[in-house]
Motif scaffolding. Structure first.
Motif, PDB file in Angstrom:
ATOM      1  N   ALA A  78       0.702  -1.362   0.172  1.00 34.28           N
ATOM      2  CA  ALA A  78      -0.063  -0.084   0.078  1.00 34.28           C
ATOM      3  C   ALA A  78       0.989   1.316   0.069  1.00 34.28           C
ATOM      4  O   ALA A  78       0.262   2.362   0.060  1.00 34.28           O
ATOM      5  CB  ALA A  78      -0.766  -0.109   1.234  1.00 34.28           C
ATOM      6  N   LEU A  79       2.091   1.117  -0.242  1.00 31.52           N
ATOM      7  CA  LEU A  79       3.060   2.264  -0.322  1.00 31.52           C
ATOM      8  C   LEU A  79       3.148   3.112   1.079  1.00 31.52           C
ATOM      9  O   LEU A  79       3.250   4.385   0.832  1.00 31.52           O
ATOM     10  CB  LEU A  79       2.868   3.012  -1.610  1.00 31.52           C
ATOM     11  CG  LEU A  79       2.497   2.286  -3.038  1.00 31.52           C
ATOM     12  CD1 LEU A  79       2.130   3.183  -3.894  1.00 31.52           C
ATOM     13  CD2 LEU A  79       3.858   1.592  -3.003  1.00 31.52           C
ATOM     14  N   GLU A  80       2.856   2.582   2.031  1.00 29.07           N
ATOM     15  CA  GLU A  80       2.881   3.284   3.415  1.00 29.07           C
ATOM     16  C   GLU A  80       4.274   4.111   3.728  1.00 29.07           C
ATOM     17  O   GLU A  80       4.136   4.957   4.292  1.00 29.07           O
ATOM     18  CB  GLU A  80       2.391   2.423   4.571  1.00 29.07           C
ATOM     19  CG  GLU A  80       0.901   1.999   4.453  1.00 29.07           C
ATOM     20  CD  GLU A  80       0.171   3.143   4.579  1.00 29.07           C
ATOM     21  OE1 GLU A  80       0.389   4.379   5.517  1.00 29.07           O
ATOM     22  OE2 GLU A  80      -0.874   3.101   4.348  1.00 29.07           O
ATOM     23  N   PHE A  81       5.294   3.508   3.165  1.00 32.07           N
ATOM     24  CA  PHE A  81       6.534   4.222   3.554  1.00 32.07           C
ATOM     25  C   PHE A  81       7.455   4.793   2.401  1.00 32.07           C
ATOM     26  O   PHE A  81       8.688   5.309   2.350  1.00 32.07           O
ATOM     27  CB  PHE A  81       7.275   3.095   4.225  1.00 32.07           C
ATOM     28  CG  PHE A  81       6.659   2.621   5.545  1.00 32.07           C
ATOM     29  CD1 PHE A  81       6.492   3.384   6.510  1.00 32.07           C
ATOM     30  CD2 PHE A  81       6.477   1.196   5.290  1.00 32.07           C
ATOM     31  CE1 PHE A  81       5.882   2.805   7.516  1.00 32.07           C
ATOM     32  CE2 PHE A  81       5.838   0.671   6.313  1.00 32.07           C
ATOM     33  CZ  PHE A  81       5.565   1.362   7.616  1.00 32.07           C
ATOM     34  N   VAL A  82       6.747   5.014   1.220  1.00 36.29           N
ATOM     35  CA  VAL A  82       7.559   5.514   0.037  1.00 36.29           C
ATOM     36  C   VAL A  82       8.070   6.914   0.167  1.00 36.29           C
ATOM     37  O   VAL A  82       8.609   7.419  -0.442  1.00 36.29           O
ATOM     38  CB  VAL A  82       6.712   5.229  -1.126  1.00 36.29           C
ATOM     39  CG1 VAL A  82       6.587   3.563  -1.708  1.00 36.29           C
ATOM     40  CG2 VAL A  82       5.486   6.078  -1.316  1.00 36.29           C
ATOM     41  N   HIS A  83       7.497   7.635   1.172  1.00 36.39           N
ATOM     42  CA  HIS A  83       7.608   9.108   1.497  1.00 36.39           C
ATOM     43  C   HIS A  83       8.593   9.406   2.597  1.00 36.39           C
ATOM     44  O   HIS A  83       9.209  10.419   2.923  1.00 36.39           O
ATOM     45  CB  HIS A  83       6.297  10.002   1.817  1.00 36.39           C
ATOM     46  CG  HIS A  83       5.180   9.878   0.692  1.00 36.39           C
ATOM     47  ND1 HIS A  83       5.746  10.049  -0.538  1.00 36.39           N
ATOM     48  CD2 HIS A  83       3.890   9.859   0.820  1.00 36.39           C
ATOM     49  CE1 HIS A  83       4.350   9.972  -1.281  1.00 36.39           C
ATOM     50  NE2 HIS A  83       3.750   9.906  -0.361  1.00 36.39           N
ATOM     51  N   ASP A  84       9.245   7.939   3.068  1.00 28.63           N
ATOM     52  CA  ASP A  84      10.213   8.147   4.237  1.00 28.63           C
ATOM     53  C   ASP A  84      11.548   7.974   3.429  1.00 28.63           C
ATOM     54  O   ASP A  84      11.817   6.797   3.145  1.00 28.63           O
ATOM     55  CB  ASP A  84       9.988   7.102   5.303  1.00 28.63           C
ATOM     56  CG  ASP A  84      10.840   7.312   6.379  1.00 28.63           C
ATOM     57  OD1 ASP A  84      11.809   7.600   6.203  1.00 28.63           O
ATOM     58  OD2 ASP A  84      10.497   6.391   7.416  1.00 28.63           O
TER      59      ASP A  84
END
Length: 134
Positions: A78-84
């Motif tokens: 679900a791409l939860e960490f792609v902005h980290d």
């Protein structure tokens, strides 16, 4: 008046339903889930799928550790960490072209995993924010 009811009825049914839904999904789509997880999270994603697959094969009901692994896998898909930008997921996600046909497959797998977790009314704090699009 206090009643002492057996605690196994609903929790056992929910656990068995959740295990069954995840077990079926992994039986049908394990390789696709692993490919997607590796694409989005590298070796850690592959280990998540392998570890969860082994738990589902060894256990006859959904353990806390299996549910935890399923939640972690859902976070990856679900791409939860792609902005980290401290995490590998950000770098790996940046390398995927939006028109890549694997994107559609990842979306479908994410939805199926979310439904398998949600099937028995189980909640996942981050990925539970996903909305079903009609």
């Amino acid at each position: 008046m206090l009643h002492d009811y057996p605690q196994s009825s609903k929790s056992t049914r929910v656990t068995q339903e959740a295990w069954s839904a995840l077990h079926h999904l992994f039986h049908e789509k394990r390789e696709g889930l692993k490919s997607a997880a590796i694409l989005l999270a590298g070796a850690r994603g592959g280990r998540l799928v392998d570890d969860l697959s082994m738990r589902l094969a060894d256990d006859r009901e959904l353990s806390r550790s299996a549910l935890h692994l399923a939640g972690n896998l859902l976070d990856v898909l679900a791409l939860e960490f792609v902005h980290d930008f401290e995490r590998e997921e950000a770098m790996l996600f940046a390398q995927i072209e939006p028109g890549d046909p694997r994107v559609d497959e990842i979306c479908l797998l994410t939805e199926e995993l979310h439904e398998a977790i949600d099937h028995a009314g189980l909640d996942h704090p981050r990925a539970s924010r996903l909305r079903h699009v009609a």
